[in-house]
Design a protein around this motif. Sequence first.
Motif, PDB file in Angstrom:
ATOM      1  N   GLU A  49       0.841  -1.180   0.000  1.00  0.00           N
ATOM      2  CA  GLU A  49       0.000   0.000   0.000  1.00  0.00           C
ATOM      3  C   GLU A  49       0.881   1.237   0.000  1.00  0.00           C
ATOM      4  O   GLU A  49       2.045   1.189   0.391  1.00  0.00           O
ATOM      5  CB  GLU A  49      -0.934   0.035   1.209  1.00  0.00           C
ATOM      6  N   SER A  50       0.306   2.347  -0.455  1.00  0.00           N
ATOM      7  CA  SER A  50       1.021   3.615  -0.467  1.00  0.00           C
ATOM      8  C   SER A  50       1.254   4.090   0.953  1.00  0.00           C
ATOM      9  O   SER A  50       0.647   3.599   1.916  1.00  0.00           O
ATOM     10  CB  SER A  50       0.211   4.663  -1.223  1.00  0.00           C
ATOM     11  N   LYS A  51       2.127   5.087   1.086  1.00  0.00           N
ATOM     12  CA  LYS A  51       2.382   5.644   2.412  1.00  0.00           C
ATOM     13  C   LYS A  51       1.099   6.206   3.025  1.00  0.00           C
ATOM     14  O   LYS A  51       0.840   6.026   4.219  1.00  0.00           O
ATOM     15  CB  LYS A  51       3.448   6.746   2.322  1.00  0.00           C
ATOM     16  N   LYS A  52       0.290   6.858   2.221  1.00  0.00           N
ATOM     17  CA  LYS A  52      -0.971   7.427   2.705  1.00  0.00           C
ATOM     18  C   LYS A  52      -1.910   6.344   3.221  1.00  0.00           C
ATOM     19  O   LYS A  52      -2.510   6.477   4.295  1.00  0.00           O
ATOM     20  CB  LYS A  52      -1.650   8.217   1.581  1.00  0.00           C
ATOM     21  N   ARG A  53      -2.055   5.258   2.469  1.00  0.00           N
ATOM     22  CA  ARG A  53      -2.920   4.149   2.893  1.00  0.00           C
ATOM     23  C   ARG A  53      -2.360   3.462   4.136  1.00  0.00           C
ATOM     24  O   ARG A  53      -3.106   3.064   5.028  1.00  0.00           O
ATOM     25  CB  ARG A  53      -3.074   3.143   1.752  1.00  0.00           C
ATOM     26  N   LEU A  54      -1.038   3.312   4.182  1.00  0.00           N
ATOM     27  CA  LEU A  54      -0.407   2.690   5.344  1.00  0.00           C
ATOM     28  C   LEU A  54      -0.643   3.534   6.590  1.00  0.00           C
ATOM     29  O   LEU A  54      -0.986   3.006   7.658  1.00  0.00           O
ATOM     30  CB  LEU A  54       1.094   2.529   5.087  1.00  0.00           C
ATOM     31  N   HIS A  55      -0.476   4.843   6.460  1.00  0.00           N
ATOM     32  CA  HIS A  55      -0.696   5.731   7.599  1.00  0.00           C
ATOM     33  C   HIS A  55      -2.147   5.661   8.072  1.00  0.00           C
ATOM     34  O   HIS A  55      -2.426   5.647   9.281  1.00  0.00           O
ATOM     35  CB  HIS A  55      -0.327   7.162   7.221  1.00  0.00           C
ATOM     36  N   SER A  56      -3.075   5.602   7.126  1.00  0.00           N
ATOM     37  CA  SER A  56      -4.491   5.489   7.477  1.00  0.00           C
ATOM     38  C   SER A  56      -4.764   4.200   8.259  1.00  0.00           C
ATOM     39  O   SER A  56      -5.511   4.209   9.247  1.00  0.00           O
ATOM     40  CB  SER A  56      -5.340   5.519   6.201  1.00  0.00           C
ATOM     41  N   LEU A  57      -4.150   3.102   7.840  1.00  0.00           N
ATOM     42  CA  LEU A  57      -4.306   1.834   8.553  1.00  0.00           C
ATOM     43  C   LEU A  57      -3.776   1.942   9.975  1.00  0.00           C
ATOM     44  O   LEU A  57      -4.427   1.500  10.933  1.00  0.00           O
ATOM     45  CB  LEU A  57      -3.573   0.719   7.801  1.00  0.00           C
TER      46      LEU A  57
END
Length: 256
Positions: A49-57
């Motif tokens: 996943e992208s950094k943005k998606r990872l951070h959201s998780l």
Amino acid sequence: MNSIKVVLIDLSGTIHIEDEEIPGCVEALEKLRSCGKFKIKFVTNTTRESKKRLHSLLKQLKFNIDENEIFTSLTAAYKLIESQQLRPLLFLDPNAIEDFEGINTENPNSVVIGLAPDMFDYEHLNKAFRLLLNGAKLIGIHKAKFYRRKDGLAMGPGAFLSALEFSSGTKAEIVGKPSKDFFLSSISEFDVLPEECVMIGDDANDDIQGAFNAGFQGILVKTGKYRENSEQLLSKKLLLLADNFTQAVDYLLLNN
């Protein structure tokens, strides 16, 4: 032992596995932050996943982590592609593609391998093989043998990257862990010496030996992809072989 000033923390397998927190890690991270002794950076080879998606998780799992604290191998790959004006054939999970927005992928002159299970079939790999025979550059976002999912261990991209190297006679440039440059880049914002940094992770080679090669210290945790006795292959002595991230944090708080 030099006093530790920067703590680098692996993510998958160290503080979470997919969409589940490894028990106690949210609380342990808060303890580490609240002591005020350390700068903290999260370093990951995750390419699912992208950094943005990872951070959201991570936010969903209640981790107090700022997106700017996350240093990913995807970021390192993007910088390399941009600096060398490459046009990559991307082997990436669709959830990671957004980290490569703006990159020209027409008429590829390079092959970039991340974790992309749906692309590791003969036709896709053979397309990459033919590009490499014609002089394309081969880039491995990382070369992990395996990683931990909730249902058990799973193959990483390393075997597929090695297959392309073997068949094409091309040597891949690895941009993520265990690359020495990756580790040194992760602390470039801090005014510290490498020996004042410690890496906490579950992978003896990519996390810990990579950190050792960069001059860091290391704490290996027995969660995630940890395999029994894997620490015996390390070139230096660990600060600690910890049962989990919580024990690693308690050690740092007690010894610094």
